[in-house]
Design a protein around this motif. Structure first.
Motif, PDB file in Angstrom:
ATOM      1  N   THR A  39     -36.215 -39.427   4.804  1.00  0.00           N
ATOM      2  CA  THR A  39     -35.869 -39.614   6.222  1.00  0.00           C
ATOM      3  C   THR A  39     -37.068 -40.093   7.017  1.00  0.00           C
ATOM      4  OG1 THR A  39     -34.181 -37.881   6.091  1.00  0.00           O
ATOM      5  CG2 THR A  39     -34.993 -38.455   8.284  1.00  0.00           C
ATOM      6  N   GLN A  40     -38.221 -39.524   6.753  1.00  0.00           N
ATOM      7  CA  GLN A  40     -39.431 -39.930   7.465  1.00  0.00           C
ATOM      8  C   GLN A  40     -39.840 -41.354   7.116  1.00  0.00           C
ATOM      9  OE1 GLN A  40     -41.807 -36.686   6.074  1.00  0.00           O
ATOM     10  NE2 GLN A  40     -41.021 -35.251   7.606  1.00  0.00           N
ATOM     11  N   ARG A  41     -39.643 -41.748   5.861  1.00  0.00           N
ATOM     12  CA  ARG A  41     -39.943 -43.133   5.466  1.00  0.00           C
ATOM     13  C   ARG A  41     -39.030 -44.112   6.188  1.00  0.00           C
ATOM     14  NH1 ARG A  41     -40.302 -40.791   0.277  1.00  0.00           N
ATOM     15  NH2 ARG A  41     -38.286 -41.694  -0.338  1.00  0.00           N
ATOM     16  N   ARG A  42     -37.775 -43.740   6.352  1.00  0.00           N
ATOM     17  CA  ARG A  42     -36.848 -44.605   7.082  1.00  0.00           C
ATOM     18  C   ARG A  42     -37.275 -44.750   8.539  1.00  0.00           C
ATOM     19  NH1 ARG A  42     -32.379 -42.086   4.128  1.00  0.00           N
ATOM     20  NH2 ARG A  42     -32.006 -40.749   5.935  1.00  0.00           N
ATOM     21  N   THR A  43     -37.722 -43.651   9.129  1.00  0.00           N
ATOM     22  CA  THR A  43     -38.197 -43.697  10.513  1.00  0.00           C
ATOM     23  C   THR A  43     -39.412 -44.607  10.641  1.00  0.00           C
ATOM     24  OG1 THR A  43     -37.372 -41.467  10.994  1.00  0.00           O
ATOM     25  CG2 THR A  43     -39.133 -42.310  12.393  1.00  0.00           C
ATOM     26  N   ALA A  44     -40.358 -44.474   9.715  1.00  0.00           N
ATOM     27  CA  ALA A  44     -41.556 -45.316   9.747  1.00  0.00           C
ATOM     28  C   ALA A  44     -41.199 -46.793   9.641  1.00  0.00           C
ATOM     29  CB  ALA A  44     -42.495 -44.913   8.621  1.00  0.00           C
ATOM     30  N   LYS A  45     -40.233 -47.107   8.787  1.00  0.00           N
ATOM     31  CA  LYS A  45     -39.819 -48.502   8.615  1.00  0.00           C
ATOM     32  C   LYS A  45     -39.131 -49.022   9.869  1.00  0.00           C
ATOM     33  CE  LYS A  45     -37.168 -51.488   5.507  1.00  0.00           C
ATOM     34  NZ  LYS A  45     -36.325 -51.534   4.271  1.00  0.00           N
ATOM     35  N   ARG A  46     -38.285 -48.167  10.454  1.00  0.00           N
ATOM     36  CA  ARG A  46     -37.528 -48.583  11.639  1.00  0.00           C
ATOM     37  C   ARG A  46     -38.429 -48.840  12.839  1.00  0.00           C
ATOM     38  NH1 ARG A  46     -34.262 -44.748  11.396  1.00  0.00           N
ATOM     39  NH2 ARG A  46     -35.094 -43.330  12.962  1.00  0.00           N
TER      40      ARG A  46
END
Length: 243
Positions: free
Chosen positions: A87-94
């Motif tokens: 979830t945190q990786r998705r946030t960083a990408k977004r």
């Protein structure tokens, strides 16, 4: 009293506040232990106090000292061991397109406008949603610490502002506010990821994240950043992830 460096022992005093309603747990009474005088708490001294569970709000340095409750746990993220979860990786990408701007620690009308909007949405009726310019300045812009004020923008639009102290062994996340209309953006999560990365660039081991309160929806999210240490019974211990 827990050991501090020699300077602090000679010069600081500590007092306990009267009970007041807890800001995080309904029906609970809270008290704080406060360190004074404020002008002696500089970066060096505060670097020692934060290791003992203290935090600051403006020039006010405190830690919870409640009579029958130990729900507030000071926590710090071990930056160089931190691996973001999915979830945190998705946030960083977004949010990777956000740009960080280091600002002077002084009043900025645009920051204040975003702050008022954030407080009105997230903390309506709590008092801070009515903060005037002087209250905003006292809360965020008064510091005897090595403090950074960072503005995050998206295509020039201000999205988030973060106040961060640089201490002897890490960064301390003092306060962050962001555009509350973008509810799915996860700005708060991104901000911690950004601070962990900055810690690694600066060669500092910890990101101090304030207090984790398992029973509080507003404060429980911090356990999702691992490995996380909590200050309990006079020492720092690893806190297991919540399942």
């Amino acid at each position: 009293m827990t050991y501090l460096n020699e300077f602090s022992l000679r010069n600081l005093q500590f007092y306990i506040t009267s009970p007041h309603s807890c800001s995080y747990l309904e029906g609970k009474q809270a008290r704080s232990q406060v360190a004074v005088p404020n002008h002696l708490i500089d970066t060096q001294v505060y670097s020692e106090l934060i290791k003992l569970g203290f935090r600051r709000s403006g020039l006010y340095t405190y830690r919870p000292h409640c009579d029958k409750c130990r729900a507030c746990v000071p926590v710090r993220l071990i930056a160089d061991q931190f691996v973001p979860n999915r979830t945190q990786r998705r946030t960083a990408k977004r949010l990777k397109h956000l740009t960080a701007e280091f600002c002077n620690l002084e009043f900025n009308a645009e920051h204040y406008q975003l702050y008022r909007k954030y407080q009105a949405s997230r903390h309506a009726g709590g008092g801070m949603d009515q903060d005037n310019r002087e209250q905003f300045t006292n809360f965020l812009l008064q510091s005897n610490i090595d403090t950074m004020l960072v503005a995050f923008r998206e295509a020039g639009e201000l999205r988030m502002v973060s106040l961060i102290d640089r201490l002897g062994d890490g960064l301390s996340s003092v306060y962050t506010f962001f555009d509350p209309d973008l509810t799915q953006a996860s700005f708060g999560t991104y901000n911690i990821l950004w601070q962990a990365e900055l810690c690694n660039k600066l060669g500092l081991p910890y990101v101090y994240l304030g207090y984790w309160i398992a029973e509080s929806r507003k404060m429980s999210y911090k356990i999702n950043f691992q490995p996380l240490e909590g200050y309990r019974n006079g020492d720092w211990h690893l806190l297991p992830p919540q399942t």
